[in-house]
Motif scaffolding. Structure first.
Motif, short mmCIF file in Angstrom:
data_model
loop_
_atom_site.label_atom_id
_atom_site.label_comp_id
_atom_site.label_asym_id
_atom_site.label_seq_id
_atom_site.Cartn_x
_atom_site.Cartn_y
_atom_site.Cartn_z
N SER A 1 9.97 7.65 -10.96
CA SER A 1 9.46 8.53 -12.01
C SER A 1 10.00 9.95 -11.87
O SER A 1 10.07 10.70 -12.84
CB SER A 1 7.93 8.54 -12.02
OG SER A 1 7.42 9.24 -10.91
N LEU A 2 10.40 10.32 -10.65
CA LEU A 2 10.97 11.65 -10.40
C LEU A 2 12.49 11.66 -10.48
O LEU A 2 13.12 12.69 -10.27
CB LEU A 2 10.53 12.16 -9.02
CG LEU A 2 9.03 12.43 -8.86
CD1 LEU A 2 8.71 12.71 -7.40
CD2 LEU A 2 8.58 13.56 -9.76
N GLY A 3 13.08 10.50 -10.74
CA GLY A 3 14.53 10.42 -10.84
C GLY A 3 15.23 10.44 -9.50
O GLY A 3 16.41 10.78 -9.40
N ILE A 4 14.51 10.05 -8.45
CA ILE A 4 15.10 10.00 -7.11
C ILE A 4 15.71 8.62 -6.92
O ILE A 4 15.02 7.60 -7.06
CB ILE A 4 14.03 10.27 -6.02
CG1 ILE A 4 13.44 11.67 -6.19
CG2 ILE A 4 14.61 10.10 -4.62
CD1 ILE A 4 12.23 11.95 -5.32
N ASN B 1 0.79 -1.23 0.00
CA ASN B 1 0.00 0.00 0.00
C ASN B 1 0.82 1.27 0.00
O ASN B 1 0.33 2.31 -0.44
CB ASN B 1 -0.95 0.01 1.21
CG ASN B 1 -1.97 -1.10 1.14
OD1 ASN B 1 -2.36 -1.54 0.08
ND2 ASN B 1 -2.38 -1.58 2.30
N TYR B 2 2.04 1.24 0.51
CA TYR B 2 2.82 2.47 0.66
C TYR B 2 4.18 2.42 -0.03
O TYR B 2 4.51 3.27 -0.83
CB TYR B 2 3.02 2.81 2.15
CG TYR B 2 1.74 3.00 2.89
CD1 TYR B 2 1.00 4.17 2.76
CD2 TYR B 2 1.23 2.00 3.71
CE1 TYR B 2 -0.20 4.34 3.43
CE2 TYR B 2 0.03 2.16 4.39
CZ TYR B 2 -0.68 3.33 4.24
OH TYR B 2 -1.86 3.50 4.89
N VAL B 3 4.98 1.43 0.31
CA VAL B 3 6.36 1.39 -0.17
C VAL B 3 6.41 1.23 -1.69
O VAL B 3 7.17 1.94 -2.36
CB VAL B 3 7.17 0.28 0.54
CG1 VAL B 3 8.58 0.19 -0.01
CG2 VAL B 3 7.19 0.53 2.05
N LEU C 1 16.35 8.61 -1.59
CA LEU C 1 15.10 8.33 -0.89
C LEU C 1 15.37 7.97 0.57
O LEU C 1 14.70 8.47 1.48
CB LEU C 1 14.35 7.20 -1.61
CG LEU C 1 12.95 6.88 -1.13
CD1 LEU C 1 12.05 8.10 -1.17
CD2 LEU C 1 12.36 5.76 -1.96
N VAL C 2 16.37 7.13 0.79
CA VAL C 2 16.75 6.75 2.16
C VAL C 2 17.19 7.99 2.94
O VAL C 2 16.82 8.17 4.10
CB VAL C 2 17.83 5.65 2.16
CG1 VAL C 2 18.41 5.44 3.55
CG2 VAL C 2 17.27 4.34 1.61
N GLU C 3 17.97 8.87 2.30
CA GLU C 3 18.40 10.11 2.96
C GLU C 3 17.20 10.97 3.34
O GLU C 3 17.17 11.54 4.44
CB GLU C 3 19.33 10.92 2.03
CG GLU C 3 20.73 10.34 1.91
CD GLU C 3 21.58 11.11 0.90
OE1 GLU C 3 21.33 12.31 0.68
OE2 GLU C 3 22.48 10.47 0.31
N MET C 4 16.22 11.07 2.44
CA MET C 4 15.01 11.86 2.73
C MET C 4 14.28 11.30 3.95
O MET C 4 13.84 12.05 4.82
CB MET C 4 14.05 11.84 1.53
CG MET C 4 14.51 12.59 0.33
SD MET C 4 13.35 12.25 -1.03
CE MET C 4 13.46 13.77 -1.92
#
Length: 120
Positions: free
Chosen positions: A104-107, A93-95, A112-115
């Motif tokens: 899709s945003l090029g992250i 549902n989330y991950v 992502l882990v840093e965020m």
């Protein structure tokens, strides 16, 4: 089991989720009797058949079991089973959608882990 039922989801599913949550919180322990369908029906002002459907869902999943003539009880290992089930649902549902959106945003995975770590 003091949560209120909502209109967003089938009532029997909400009943089963509330019982699961009580098991996770240690309100209902392994080998402890859970409220009967009539007790749940009275508590939530719902049809006993609806309460039974929620309980039977948990029996089918091995979270509850029936002692003939006594009632329904929390199965051994129920808490761990619920945790695994909810972890799987969390991923689905989330991950999963988070990863797709990040891609899709090029992250990158590292970004992502840093965020996530920056907001712990």
């Amino acid at each position: 089991m003091n949560e209120l039922l909502s209109q967003n989801k089938s009532i029997y599913l909400q009943v089963s989720e509330m019982i699961e949550t009580d098991i996770l919180r240690g309100i209902l322990l392994e080998e402890e009797r859970v409220p009967s369908t009539n007790e749940l029906a009275k508590l939530y002002t719902i049809n006993p058949a609806t309460a039974a459907k929620g309980i039977n869902l948990l029996v089918d999943e091995g979270i509850l079991y029936k002692k003939r003539g006594i009632g329904m009880f929390v199965a051994e290992g129920a808490k761990e089973h619920i945790i695994e089930k909810r972890k799987d649902a969390f991923y689905e549902n989330y991950v999963k959608s988070l990863l797709e959106e990040a891609k899709s945003l090029g992250i990158s995975s590292e970004q992502l882990v840093e965020m996530i770590r920056a907001h712990e």
